[in-house]
Enzyme design. Structure first.
Site, PDB file in Angstrom:
ATOM      1  N   HIS A 142       0.813  -1.224   0.000  1.00  0.00           N
ATOM      2  CA  HIS A 142       0.000   0.000   0.000  1.00  0.00           C
ATOM      3  C   HIS A 142       0.846   1.273   0.000  1.00  0.00           C
ATOM      4  CE1 HIS A 142      -2.356  -3.205   2.078  1.00  0.00           C
ATOM      5  NE2 HIS A 142      -3.205  -2.860   1.139  1.00  0.00           N
ATOM      6  N   GLU A 176      -2.926   3.160   2.086  1.00  0.00           N
ATOM      7  CA  GLU A 176      -2.478   3.787   0.844  1.00  0.00           C
ATOM      8  C   GLU A 176      -2.641   5.304   0.899  1.00  0.00           C
ATOM      9  OE1 GLU A 176      -3.563   4.191  -3.828  1.00  0.00           O
ATOM     10  OE2 GLU A 176      -4.091   2.272  -2.906  1.00  0.00           O
ATOM     11  N   CYS A 178      -6.089   1.857 -10.563  1.00  0.00           N
ATOM     12  CA  CYS A 178      -5.230   0.901 -11.264  1.00  0.00           C
ATOM     13  C   CYS A 178      -6.036   0.006 -12.204  1.00  0.00           C
ATOM     14  CB  CYS A 178      -4.405   0.098 -10.266  1.00  0.00           C
ATOM     15  SG  CYS A 178      -5.217  -1.368  -9.620  1.00  0.00           S
TER      16      CYS A 178
END
Length: 317
Positions: free
Chosen positions: A79, A131, A200
């Site tokens: 993360h 994150e 992502c």
């Protein structure tokens, strides 16, 4: 007694992404190179099964760097971590390996580049998620402002509305993020977005696969951990796409069979940190109770691979 028929749609892509695969491989290679114990700051990925498997091999999971002895290697989770963490590891002359997903690192670099150009950063993410903490920790306090929803945008107190950029947590829902971005652009027309989408490819692909199967099934099960952001987003995406029963399960033992009585169609997927063995466990559990026909619904093919850090590819001294 004949078992009821069930068509089980297996979403693809599902489960491990390249970043998670790399992070787990990093811990395994570190154990091979330096022997046990190897310390890991935070869960390497958000999956208890994967973490427990590494723990059995000799990985020790800790919350903070000060819990790690200086004479053993330490690994930072997929993360990402605030800049202060590797700086402290260097100060203590520790051997450390950064398992941050390259796609998260891309967001870190992006935020730093914007800051160098004199822009204040707005991060779209979940407060308290590792994150988000890692990305915000790339820059001094106050340089990154956090918003979670479109409603949060109205309360932003910025230094200069003409000098702003935004980045996003990589595991968010594309649709929800679009609403926040629209609110930011409406209030701050000059705001600069990422050169390439921050969410992502794996998060996007898993959400698109869920959108393809959710409208045609009675129930959707997402295999993943409660603290896994991308897994929880899959549940939400399934519900929004028209599935009346969209639920998260860590493994087969969590399935609420009473809620699934009378179903004839089911979709199964998994978050990016859930291993395939847990998905198979869920399928086997349904096969014991239903006459199951499995169909794979594939909306994308993933061929992404990330290299592990050079220090692990070199022989131990």
């Amino acid at each position: 007694m004949t078992r009821p028929a069930l068509t089980l749609y297996l979403a693809a892509p599902r489960g491990f992404c390249a970043g998670v695969d790399r992070a787990i491989k990093i811990v395994e290679m570190a154990l091979e190179k330096w022997g046990a114990p190897v310390y890991v700051r935070h869960e390497i990925v958000h999956n208890r099964f994967a973490v427990d498997g590494l723990r059995e091999k000799g990985a020790v999971f800790v919350e903070e760097l000060d819990e790690c002895p200086e004479d053993r290697p330490v690994i930072f989770s997929a993360h990402g971590v605030p800049k202060a963490v590797p700086a402290e590891a260097e100060r203590r002359e520790m051997v450390f390996v950064d398992a941050t997903c390259p796609l998260v690192s891309k967001v870190h670099i992006e935020a730093e580049r914007h800051a160098e150009e004199g822009l204040q950063i707005v991060m779209i993410g979940h407060a308290g998620h590792p994150e988000t903490i890692g990305t915000m920790g790339q820059l001094p306090d106050g340089d990154v402002l956090l918003v979670e929803t479109a409603e949060d945008v109205a309360g932003l107190d910025v230094r200069d509305p003409e000098k702003l950029a935004y980045v996003t947590q990589t595991t968010l829902s594309i649709d929800d993020t679009a609403g926040v971005v629209a609110a930011l652009q409406a209030r701050f027309p000059a705001i600069v977005g990422p050169h390439k989408e921050d969410i992502c490819y794996a998060t996007t692909n898993r959400q698109e696969a869920v959108k393809a199967v959710a409208p045609r099934v009675d129930a959707l099960l997402v295999v993943g951990a409660p603290n896994s952001s991308n897994s929880r987003r899959l549940v939400e995406v399934g519900a929004k796409a028209g599935c009346a029963y969209s639920q998260l399960v860590q493994r087969a033992s969590d399935i609420d069979w009473r809620a699934l009585e009378g179903i004839s169609t089911l979709a199964v997927t998994a978050g990016a940190s859930a291993p395939e063995v847990l998905i198979r466990e869920v399928i086997d559990a349904f096969s014991e109770r239903f006459d199951v026909t499995v169909e794979t619904v594939e909306t994308a093919v993933e061929k992404v691979e990330f290299k592990v850090p050079r220090v692990l590819r070199e022989a131990a001294e």
